[in-house]
Design an enzyme around this catalytic site. Structure first.
Site, PDB file in Angstrom:
ATOM      1  N   ASP A 202      50.520  48.691  33.504  1.00 40.82           N
ATOM      2  CA  ASP A 202      50.704  48.153  32.457  1.00 40.82           C
ATOM      3  C   ASP A 202      51.592  48.119  30.736  1.00 40.82           C
ATOM      4  O   ASP A 202      52.257  46.795  30.462  1.00 40.82           O
ATOM      5  CB  ASP A 202      48.977  47.690  31.706  1.00 40.82           C
ATOM      6  CG  ASP A 202      49.582  47.224  30.489  1.00 40.82           C
ATOM      7  OD1 ASP A 202      48.817  46.235  29.675  1.00 40.82           O
ATOM      8  OD2 ASP A 202      49.234  48.178  28.883  1.00 40.82           O
TER       9      ASP A 202
ATOM     10  N   CYS B  20      41.669  40.729  20.614  1.00 35.52           N
ATOM     11  CA  CYS B  20      40.794  39.929  20.521  1.00 35.52           C
ATOM     12  C   CYS B  20      40.260  39.410  22.144  1.00 35.52           C
ATOM     13  O   CYS B  20      40.965  39.542  22.993  1.00 35.52           O
ATOM     14  CB  CYS B  20      41.398  38.481  20.225  1.00 35.52           C
ATOM     15  SG  CYS B  20      40.380  36.940  20.142  1.00 35.52           S
TER      16      CYS B  20
ATOM     17  N   CYS C  53      38.920  28.803  28.378  1.00 34.49           N
ATOM     18  CA  CYS C  53      39.246  30.137  27.916  1.00 34.49           C
ATOM     19  C   CYS C  53      40.353  29.404  26.726  1.00 34.49           C
ATOM     20  O   CYS C  53      40.001  29.715  25.299  1.00 34.49           O
ATOM     21  CB  CYS C  53      40.358  30.968  28.795  1.00 34.49           C
ATOM     22  SG  CYS C  53      40.856  30.270  29.435  1.00 34.49           S
TER      23      CYS C  53
HETATM   24  S1  SF4 Z   1      40.585  31.527  33.187  1.00 36.88           S
HETATM   25 FE1  SF4 Z   1      38.412  30.788  33.350  1.00 36.88          FE
HETATM   26  S2  SF4 Z   1      37.894  30.100  31.622  1.00 36.88           S
HETATM   27 FE2  SF4 Z   1      40.130  29.466  31.455  1.00 36.88          FE
HETATM   28  S3  SF4 Z   1      40.310  27.749  32.698  1.00 36.88           S
HETATM   29 FE3  SF4 Z   1      40.332  29.494  34.406  1.00 36.88          FE
HETATM   30  S4  SF4 Z   1      38.035  29.816  34.788  1.00 36.88           S
HETATM   31 FE4  SF4 Z   1      38.142  28.930  32.955  1.00 36.88          FE
HETATM   32  S1  SF4 Z   2      43.077  37.083  22.820  1.00 34.80           S
HETATM   33 FE1  SF4 Z   2      41.939  35.727  20.759  1.00 34.80          FE
HETATM   34  S2  SF4 Z   2      43.617  34.567  19.862  1.00 34.80           S
HETATM   35 FE2  SF4 Z   2      44.415  36.041  21.457  1.00 34.80          FE
HETATM   36  S3  SF4 Z   2      44.825  33.871  23.454  1.00 34.80           S
HETATM   37 FE3  SF4 Z   2      42.836  35.020  23.515  1.00 34.80          FE
HETATM   38  S4  SF4 Z   2      41.022  34.146  22.383  1.00 34.80           S
HETATM   39 FE4  SF4 Z   2      43.313  33.721  21.846  1.00 34.80          FE
END
Ligand code: SF4
Ligand code: SF4
Length: 341
Positions: A126, A233, A186
């Site tokens: 990473d 997060c 998401c």
């Molecule tokens: S990454 Fe996961 S939460 Fe985001 S659109 Fe694709 S299936 Fe849905």
């Molecule tokens: S880690 Fe949290 S703030 Fe960053 S893109 Fe994902 S949901 Fe949004």
């Protein structure tokens, strides 16, 4: 006698990797998009991302003669948020020891085995100069989700990516299909709208970036959206329906550290530099250092705290570090405003 690739996969699984697949060593698929993302400044303070673009987008520049990319996944899922009612959240990957050391040891062992087979390798977890998610998609390890994260059919979102660039010629696997479909969970879950379009992330809006990578003050416009998050997060990961197959990792290194999670949020405010280093020894959290950590804690307390948190916050308003003092003052104002309302 199994072929070289089958033997390699056996070695990788024996070392504890959950999956191992192969991609061809060639320029990364998102080379042009990545270069534009950097040119637009969307990497924020992460200056390292803008360095060595040529190396970052082509593994053959990193290792002349490279033929294959060995793409690896290591499961870090540890179940639900640990007990302890501190009233804050830390991204799952940072619940305990830094994963880099653990994974690098495994990569070193795999490198040694591949060297015995005649290969020369460079390996990374990473932090390397490689657009690893592109190669993970090429290898069919997973697909690039709308969240920009790799999604694995079996592991969901809870895995670390690692890779070896090698001069060994290994049969590439077929890319995985994009299985996001019409889902946008998401994107909908992101508290700061950092996922600006499918697979497009403005890091400057992301709470992971703001609480970990950013060295300065957290912009006031994002502070309330941070809620109770004090390091990273996971919202866009947690929201992903592909996590329904996730199994708890056997790696004890990733289990939640009790000495951290038995603390209340306000307990962190009185940590000295020395105590901070001891509490987060070997943890990724140690790397952001006490001022940035307390900055994050102050914001979380501003969002969730009550009158009992005010004395410690008011003391920090006099802290010699302006980053801490300013965020403590903001937290005090937020709590007082809530109590007056
Ligand atoms: S990454 Fe996961 S939460 Fe985001 S659109 Fe694709 S299936 Fe849905
Ligand atoms: S880690 Fe949290 S703030 Fe960053 S893109 Fe994902 S949901 Fe949004």
């Amino acid at each position: 006698m199994p072929d070289l690739k089958s033997q390699l996969i056996t070695q990788a699984l024996a070392l504890g990797f959950a999956d191992c697949r192969i991609a061809e060593a060639k320029p990364a698929a998102h080379k042009a998009i990545f270069e534009q993302w950097v040119a637009d400044g969307k990497h924020g303070d992460m200056a390292w991302m803008a360095r060595n673009l040529e190396r970052r987008t082509d593994p053959r520049v990193v290792l002349p003669g490279a033929k294959s990319m060995v793409m690896l996944a290591l499961n870090y899922f540890q179940g639900e948020t640990p007990s302890g009612d501190g009233g804050y959240r830390i991204a799952r990957y940072a619940w305990n020891d830094d994963y880099h050391d653990l994974i690098e040891k495994k990569l070193k062992a795999l490198d040694a085995w591949m060297a015995e087979q005649g290969g020369t390798q460079r390996y990374y977890v990473d932090t390397g100069p490689v657009l690893e998610r592109d190669f993970a998609s090429d290898a069919g390890l997973g697909w690039g989700g709308k969240s920009t994260m790799q999604i694995h059919r079996r592991l969901g979102t809870w895995f670390f990516l690692a890779e070896l660039i090698t001069t060994l010629e290994l049969m590439p696997d077929t890319p995985a299909k994009d299985l996001c479909g019409k889902c946008t969970r998401c994107m909908d879950a992101c508290p700061t709208q950092a996922i600006t379009a499918p697979q497009q992330m403005d890091a400057r809006r992301c709470i992971s970036y703001l609480t970990i990578e950013s060295k300065g003050g957290i912009p006031v416009k994002f502070r309330r959206a941070m809620g109770d998050r004090i390091y990273g997060c996971d919202d866009c990961l947690t929201a992903c329906p592909w996590n329904k197959f996730a199994q708890v990792s056997h790696e004890a290194t990733f289990q939640a550290r009790e000495s951290v999670f038995n603390k209340r949020l306000r307990d962190f405010l009185t940590l000295t530099d020395e105590e901070f280093r001891m509490l987060f020894a070997k943890s990724p959290i140690k790397r952001i250092k006490r001022p940035a950590f307390l900055r994050n804690v102050c914001v979380a307390l501003g969002n969730t705290g009550n009158a009992e948190d005010l004395p410690a916050l008011e003391t920090l308003m006099q802290d010699e570090h302006p980053l801490i003092a300013e965020h403590a003052a903001w937290a005090v104002q937020e709590i007082q405003t809530r109590h007056r309302a």
